[in-house]
Structures are given as structure tokens and as C-alpha cells.
Design an enzyme around this catalytic site. Structure first.
Site, short mmCIF file in Angstrom:
data_model
loop_
_atom_site.label_atom_id
_atom_site.label_comp_id
_atom_site.label_asym_id
_atom_site.label_seq_id
_atom_site.Cartn_x
_atom_site.Cartn_y
_atom_site.Cartn_z
N VAL A 77 0.85 -1.19 0.00
CA VAL A 77 0.00 0.00 0.00
C VAL A 77 0.89 1.24 0.00
O VAL A 77 1.82 1.34 0.81
CB VAL A 77 -0.91 -0.01 1.25
CG1 VAL A 77 -1.73 1.26 1.34
CG2 VAL A 77 -1.81 -1.23 1.25
N CYS A 78 0.63 2.16 -0.89
CA CYS A 78 1.44 3.39 -0.96
C CYS A 78 1.25 4.21 0.32
O CYS A 78 0.12 4.56 0.68
CB CYS A 78 1.03 4.21 -2.17
SG CYS A 78 1.76 5.85 -2.17
#
Lengths: 130, 99
Positions: A77-78
Site C-alpha cells: 500500500v502506498c
């Protein structure tokens, strides 16, 4: 063949997460290696731990967690996209308010470096979303 | 080159741009709302201007989800399932998702 994916849209708003999931199932069945799924922009909502869809429909978040548990697919997940949207992982959450991690099991948080690494390492990179 | 399109031509210029750019040996895969472009209607002339040497595929589950039968589609449309999607990805390099 090593394949990485990028998902840029939230589930329940866009078909991206469903398309990607079905693609991954078919790829794994064909013997390919899904080396990473990178969740970017609104795609980070795929990792929302507290998501509770009605019991008679697919559970997108749980489906990702199961994919990680069963096949070891790296779900990234960024960090910037997530923090902007209030999806904080454990250490940041504790620092800011004591709330527990907003990320579901199997997801980890990281920067764009891991997206670049996936682009370099994988034979193919497919983007789903907008 | 494999072009993956996920929006119908009234939402986005992605398909038009791909049709303009595609050369012999390329392939275009229509997924999600882009499968509406597969329907053969008097208004949709986009795919008619495409080079014959460019293959056009449409994802069957997305056609079915929108109630589009193959009999409504252009003859050149080749239906593929997700396994076919994976095969197209492995057979083409590069792969480009267009929005």
C-alpha cells in the site's frame, strides 16, 4: 513469467479491484508468479481493515488477505496515498492518536520505491483503475 | 504492443488514441466499460477505421455482465476469458493500460 499489478481505484466504486483479482486467479492457475500488487491513489481502500460489506456479497478486502495467505502475494500500500486518506499503519497510528492499524492482514505499507522495484523486476506490469 | 482499454469511447479518448496509434501486430483488449465499443452500431465507427492487422479482443465476463451478446459485436471482435487475458499479456510486450 513474473507479473506485477497496480490498482489505482477504490473497490465498490470501480471495477478495477475485481478485474485485477480475477486476472490474478487466472495467472496463478496458468503457473505465473504474481510478484507484487501495488495499491495506489484510491486503490489503498482495498486494504481497509474495518470494511464490513453485507454477508451475501464478495468481501474485497478479505479476498486480498486470503490471496496473501494462500499464495504469498506481496500486497503493498502506498504510504503517502494511505496517510492522506487516514489509513495509518500501526506505528504511525500510535504516534498520531493511539488507534490501531487501519490495514487488513497481509498488506504492508511502503513507498513508491517498491513500485519502481516491481516495474524493474517483473516481466509485465498491468495497471487497473483510472 | 497490447493496449488494454477499460472505458467506453463516450467516456474517454483512450480507444480512439489506440486506434490511431496501433500498427500491424498490435492487439487491443477491451475490458470493463470499454466492451461497449465492441457493439456494432451505426453510431460507432471507431473500430471500422482500425488496421485489419490489429487484433481486437473483448473480455467475455464483462460483455456478459453488460448483457452484450457476441451477435451484437463486430465480426472482428475475438472474445477472451481471464485465462485469455493472461495469455495476451504474456504474448505481447509492452503492455499498456490506457485511460
Amino acid at each position: 513469467m513474473k507479473i506485477s499489478l497496480q490498482i489505482n481505484a477504490s473497490p465498490y466504486q470501480h471495477q478495477a479491484a475485481d478485474s485485477a483479482w480475477h486476472f490474478i486467479q487466472a495467472a496463478i492457475l496458468s503457473g505465473h508468479d504474481i510478484c507484487r500488487v501495488f495499491f495506489y491513489h484510491d486503490g489503498v481502500f482495498n486494504a481497509l481493515r474495518d470494511s464490513r460489506p453485507p454477508g451475501d456479497e464478495r468481501d474485497v478486502v478479505k479476498r486480498w488477505s486470503e490471496l496473501h495467505a494462500k499464495h504469498g502475494v506481496d500486497l503493498v500500500v502506498c504510504v503517502s496515498s494511505a496517510q492522506r486518506r487516514g489509513l495509518l499503519e500501526q506505528t504511525v497510528a500510535k504516534k498520531l492518536g493511539g488507534y490501531q492499524s487501519a490495514l487488513a492482514d497481509g498488506f504492508r505499507i511502503a513507498g513508491l520505491g517498491l513500485l519502481m522495484e516491481a516495474l524493474i523486476d517483473a516481466d509485465r506490469h498491468i495497471t487497473f483503475g483510472d | 504492443m497490447l493496449y488494454i482499454i477499460n472505458k467506453n469511447p463516450s467516456q474517454s479518448l483512450a480507444l480512439k488514441n489506440c486506434v490511431d496509434q496501433a500498427i500491424a501486430g498490435d492487439a487491443i483488449l477491451l475490458i470493463e466499460n470499454a466492451v461497449y465499443a465492441a457493439i456494432n452500431t451505426a453510431q460507432s465507427t471507431l473500430l471500422q477505421s482500425l488496421d485489419d492487422q490489429v487484433s481486437v479482443y473483448a473480455l467475455t465476463p464483462d460483455l456478459q455482465a453488460r448483457g452484450i451478446g457476441l451477435n451484437q459485436c463486430y465480426a472482428r471482435i475475438e472474445p477472451v476469458d481471464y485465462a485469455g487475458f493472461v495469455m495476451l499479456v504474456t504474448e505481447h510486450q509492452p503492455v499498456r493500460s490506457c485511460f
